[in-house]
Design a protein around this motif. Structure first.
Motif, PDB file in Angstrom:
ATOM      1  N   ILE A  33       1.300  -1.072  -0.203  1.00 42.89           N
ATOM      2  CA  ILE A  33       0.243   0.060  -0.215  1.00 42.89           C
ATOM      3  C   ILE A  33       0.657   1.118   0.174  1.00 42.89           C
ATOM      4  N   ASN A  34       0.737   1.609  -1.190  1.00 45.17           N
ATOM      5  CA  ASN A  34       1.862   3.094  -0.669  1.00 45.17           C
ATOM      6  C   ASN A  34       3.216   2.413  -0.730  1.00 45.17           C
ATOM      7  N   GLY A  35       3.417   2.081  -1.561  1.00 50.36           N
ATOM      8  CA  GLY A  35       5.022   1.186  -1.453  1.00 50.36           C
ATOM      9  C   GLY A  35       5.004   0.554  -0.424  1.00 50.36           C
ATOM     10  N   ALA A  36       4.971   0.439   0.977  1.00 44.05           N
ATOM     11  CA  ALA A  36       4.901  -0.352   1.802  1.00 44.05           C
ATOM     12  C   ALA A  36       4.120  -1.638   2.377  1.00 44.05           C
ATOM     13  N   ARG A  37       5.288  -3.080   2.057  1.00 48.79           N
ATOM     14  CA  ARG A  37       4.772  -4.263   2.275  1.00 48.79           C
ATOM     15  C   ARG A  37       2.984  -3.636   3.549  1.00 48.79           C
ATOM     16  N   ALA A  47      -9.334   6.122  -0.553  1.00 45.94           N
ATOM     17  CA  ALA A  47      -9.921   6.372  -1.450  1.00 45.94           C
ATOM     18  C   ALA A  47      -8.347   7.652  -2.742  1.00 45.94           C
ATOM     19  N   GLY A  48      -7.461   7.310  -3.305  1.00 44.04           N
ATOM     20  CA  GLY A  48      -6.017   7.712  -3.324  1.00 44.04           C
ATOM     21  C   GLY A  48      -4.815   6.877  -3.059  1.00 44.04           C
ATOM     22  N   ASP A  49      -5.298   5.389  -2.228  1.00 45.24           N
ATOM     23  CA  ASP A  49      -4.187   5.166  -2.235  1.00 45.24           C
ATOM     24  C   ASP A  49      -3.341   3.625  -3.126  1.00 45.24           C
ATOM     25  N   VAL A  50      -2.342   3.738  -2.915  1.00 43.51           N
ATOM     26  CA  VAL A  50      -1.937   2.790  -4.709  1.00 43.51           C
ATOM     27  C   VAL A  50      -1.467   1.766  -4.761  1.00 43.51           C
ATOM     28  N   VAL A  51      -2.379   0.373  -4.620  1.00 44.81           N
ATOM     29  CA  VAL A  51      -2.375  -0.638  -3.811  1.00 44.81           C
ATOM     30  C   VAL A  51      -1.583  -2.141  -5.156  1.00 44.81           C
ATOM     31  N   THR A  52       0.189  -2.175  -5.274  1.00 44.48           N
ATOM     32  CA  THR A  52       0.425  -2.682  -5.816  1.00 44.48           C
ATOM     33  C   THR A  52       0.337  -4.605  -5.496  1.00 44.48           C
ATOM     34  N   ILE A  53      -0.280  -5.297  -6.502  1.00 44.67           N
ATOM     35  CA  ILE A  53      -0.356  -6.741  -6.233  1.00 44.67           C
ATOM     36  C   ILE A  53       0.798  -7.705  -7.082  1.00 44.67           C
ATOM     37  N   ARG A  60       0.655  -6.056 -10.706  1.00 47.61           N
ATOM     38  CA  ARG A  60      -0.869  -5.025 -11.182  1.00 47.61           C
ATOM     39  C   ARG A  60      -0.368  -4.203 -10.047  1.00 47.61           C
ATOM     40  N   VAL A  61      -0.923  -2.356 -10.704  1.00 48.70           N
ATOM     41  CA  VAL A  61      -0.380  -1.359  -9.747  1.00 48.70           C
ATOM     42  C   VAL A  61      -2.176  -0.941  -9.818  1.00 48.70           C
ATOM     43  N   LEU A  62      -2.721  -0.872  -8.805  1.00 52.10           N
ATOM     44  CA  LEU A  62      -4.296  -0.185  -9.048  1.00 52.10           C
ATOM     45  C   LEU A  62      -4.243   1.224  -7.443  1.00 52.10           C
TER      46      LEU A  62
END
Length: 89
Positions: A33-37, A47-53, A60-62
């Motif tokens: 979440i926003n670069g932090a595991r 809303a606005g958070d970036v989730v990397t999976i 996927r970067v959402l």
């Protein structure tokens, strides 16, 4: 709704097929979440958070755009996130 559990949002956004699979994905350390595991499936995202999976077939970067109370069909998920992933060649 301003926030939602991470595992629930991943399931509603159809990233995974089951909510238990979403929880397992988070607990195994494959979600940031926003670069932090993040290792807690109950972590609240907004809303606005970036989730990397990290998935088997790639990353996927959402960007979280919205939330829903119920899981809908595949066409309804377009309002939940903006896909920031780099297209693969």
């Amino acid at each position: 709704m301003e926030r939602q559990r991470l595992d629930k949002w991943l399931w509603h956004a159809r990233v995974v097929r089951a909510r238990s699979a979403a929880a397992a994905l988070v607990e195994s350390g494959h979600v940031r979440i926003n670069g932090a595991r993040e290792k807690s499936p109950g972590h609240a995202i907004k809303a606005g958070d970036v989730v990397t999976i990290a998935l088997d077939r790639g990353v996927r970067v959402l960007k979280v755009v919205g939330f829903t109370e119920r899981r809908g069909d595949a066409a309804s998920v377009t309002g939940l996130y903006a896909d920031l992933s780099v297209p693969r060649d």
